[in-house]
Every structure is written in structure tokens, then in C-alpha cells.
Design an enzyme around this catalytic site. Structure first.
Site, short mmCIF file in Angstrom:
data_model
loop_
_atom_site.label_atom_id
_atom_site.label_comp_id
_atom_site.label_asym_id
_atom_site.label_seq_id
_atom_site.Cartn_x
_atom_site.Cartn_y
_atom_site.Cartn_z
N HIS A 18 -40.36 -99.96 -21.68
CA HIS A 18 -41.01 -99.54 -20.91
C HIS A 18 -41.08 -99.35 -19.63
CE1 HIS A 18 -45.39 -101.37 -19.46
NE2 HIS A 18 -45.89 -100.98 -20.68
N HIS A 60 -47.03 -95.66 -12.47
CA HIS A 60 -47.75 -96.23 -13.58
C HIS A 60 -49.83 -96.29 -12.44
CE1 HIS A 60 -50.36 -99.76 -14.25
NE2 HIS A 60 -49.55 -99.01 -15.89
O1 G3P Z 1 -47.64 -97.45 -22.60
C1 G3P Z 1 -48.08 -98.72 -23.10
C2 G3P Z 1 -48.33 -99.83 -22.27
O2 G3P Z 1 -47.13 -99.65 -21.23
C3 G3P Z 1 -49.40 -99.68 -21.92
O3 G3P Z 1 -49.95 -100.03 -20.21
O4 G3P Z 1 -51.04 -100.65 -18.37
O5 G3P Z 1 -48.24 -100.75 -19.17
O6 G3P Z 1 -49.46 -98.32 -19.21
P1 G3P Z 1 -49.67 -99.85 -19.29
CA CA Z 2 -47.69 -97.00 -20.02
#
Ligand code: G3P
Ligand code: CA
Length: 271
Positions: A18, A60
Site C-alpha cells: 500500500h 495520495h
Molecule cells: O486503494 C485502497 C486504499 O488505499 C484506499 O484508501 O485513501 O489509502 O487511497 P486510500
Molecule cells: Ca489507494
């Protein structure tokens, strides 16, 4: 592509880094992605924003404030301006115990640079962020994927999965190139329940719900079972503790987004 061409064997459990291995290195830098690969993550997760001059970059937030030394909206900055920013020092300052001198001065990578660096054999799990703020983002993305030959006729031969909270963005992707596997992110599965799953199955291979929200449901295990019964994959975000990783596996997820791909690898080994 919908459920007819469900691409992955059921037993394939996806370990998705992530924002890279962002528990250890500044998110969305080549260093964080490299660490994700080293830790044997199956996919590199990339959030996309678009510059004023139309370049797709990995970030992000809609502003550069949190993850660089600059301020301002990505959509109002040129790539040249973005490239002058330091995307690593904030991390060293915020996490002194994880700080490394080589993180200072890291650049914000473009999607093109990411593909150039990691090549065609790696797997990318790419999110169209704020697609309403960036008209034309989907076309740019598909052009780039086709340029780099990262799309395949089905998920098995494709090196990318595209994800979004925006159904509109995913439908646009599907219209431009129906062969790219799509995942619908869901921030409130506890409110939506399983009501929209049939519709999602028409354009997506799976869903990415918030794991915290699943845990708040009366019966999270049942929700996950119902998703699987629709033939959809389920990759909840973001699962960082061993305890939650074990719970997610017990409940039948088919992959997880995690800041700690090494930790999930270890849990998988013991499972
Ligand atoms: O893409 C999965 C997760 O990352 C969604 O939340 O805000 O971390 O992009 P975010
Ligand atoms: Ca994401």
C-alpha cells in the site's frame, strides 16, 4: 471485464504494498515501491494525481502539503514544479526511528518513471484519485498502459488492476478499454451492505472495502462470504496488524492492502 473472465485462481492471495512498503519508507517514492518488491508484495499500489500539464504522478493527496516540502494543489502545478519537491524529508522528520539519509530529497515519481523503473514483469494496482478534479485522467492512463503493453486480454495476462472509489471513473475505464481488470473501492460497506454488488460485478472483478468498516458490521464474515458468492474478489484496505491480517484471512478475503507486506507474508506462512 466482468465476472465472466474472473482472472485469478481462487487460491492466489494477493499481498498489495500500500503506497509501497509505506510502513517503512516515504509513501509513493521509488524507495517505498522497491521495498515492497523486496518484501515480496505481489502488487505495487499507486495513487494517481495529475499535474496542470497533464502528467500522471504518484501521490495520495490532492495537495503536495503532507508528503513533500512544498504547498499547493497538484492540479495547479506543472511537472517541473512537482519535480523540485522533496518527498522524503517529511518522513524522516515524522518517523525519526525509521529515518534514513537516502530518503531526503527523493522525488515524486511519474507513473511513466515507475513503469520505466520496475518494468513489465511487476504488477501495479493503480487508483484513479479525484477523477472529477482531473478530466481526461482515464484516457491518459489507458494510453500509458497501452504504450507500455501492460494490458492483456484478461486479468491473467494483465499486469495491472485499476481501482477507484469513483464508479464513474471505472465505467469510463471500462468503456475505453474493456480488457483492464477493475476493482471498486467501497468506503462504507457497513452502510451499503451487499446491495450494489450485482451492479459492480458487471464491470469489476472485485471490491476493495474498508476493513475497519467491515469490522464494524454486525457480521463482517458474512459480508465477505456474500461478496465471494457473487464471484467477486475482495481486497480490503488497509490491514496493518497481524491480528487483523489473521482475521481477514479467516473471513475469506482474497488479498489485502498493507503498509507492511513483510508482515502479511509472514502471517500467510503461518496460516
Ligand atoms: O486503494 C485502497 C486504499 O488505499 C484506499 O484508501 O485513501 O489509502 O487511497 P486510500
Ligand atoms: Ca489507494
Amino acid at each position: 471485464g466482468g465476472e465472466a473472465d474472473l482472472p485469478f485462481p481462487e487460491e492466489r492471495m494477493l499481498n498489495i504494498s500500500h503506497r509501497g512498503a509505506s510502513g517503512y519508507a516515504p509513501e509513493h517514492t521509488i524507495a517505498a515501491y522497491e521495498l515492497g518488491v523486496e518484501m515480496k508484495g505481489d502488487y505495487i499500489e499507486v495513487d494517481l494525481q495529475m499535474t496542470k500539464d497533464g502528467e500522471l504522478i504518484a501521490m495520495h493527496d490532492e495537495t503536495v502539503d503532507r508528503t513533500t516540502d512544498g504547498t499547493g494543489r497538484v492540479g495547479e502545478m506543472t511537472l517541473e514544479e512537482i519535480k523540485q519537491l522533496d518527498a522524503g524529508t517529511w518522513f524522516n522528520e515524522q518517523y525519526p526511528e525509521l529515518a534514513k539519509p537516502e530518503y531526503a530529497g527523493l522525488e515524486v515519481p511519474t507513473l511513466r518513471e515507475i513503469f520505466d523503473h520496475f518494468g513489465k514483469s511487476k504488477h501495479y494496482y493503480i487508483e484513479t484519485k479525484s477523477p472529477d478534479v482531473y478530466p481526461g485522467m482515464e484516457e491518459k492512463l489507458v494510453d500509458l498502459l497501452e504504450d507500455y503493453k501492460l494490458t492483456g486480454v484478461n486479468g491473467r495476462s494483465s499486469n495491472v488492476i485499476i481501482q477507484s472509489f469513483s464508479q464513474e471513473s471505472l465505467l469510463k475505464m471500462d468503456e475505453i478499454n474493456p480488457d483492464i481488470p477493475l476493482v471498486q473501492l467501497i468506503s462504507r460497506p457497513d452502510q451499503e451492505g451487499t446491495s450494489g454488488l450485482d451492479e459492480i460485478a458487471e464491470y469489476a472483478i472485485g471490491v476493495g472495502p474498508s476493513f475497519n468498516r467491515i469490522k464494524q458490521m454486525e457480521n463482517g464474515a458474512n459480508y465477505i462470504r456474500q461478496v465471494r458468492e457473487k464471484g467477486l474478489l475482495i481486497h480490503p484496505y488497509t490491514i496493518n496488524t497481524e491480528e487483523d491480517m489473521r482475521l481477514a484471512l479467516e473471513w475469506g478475503v482474497t488479498g489485502v492492502f498493507t503498509n507492511y507486506p513483510d508482515r502479511f507474508r509472514q502471517v500467510l506462512k503461518e496460516h
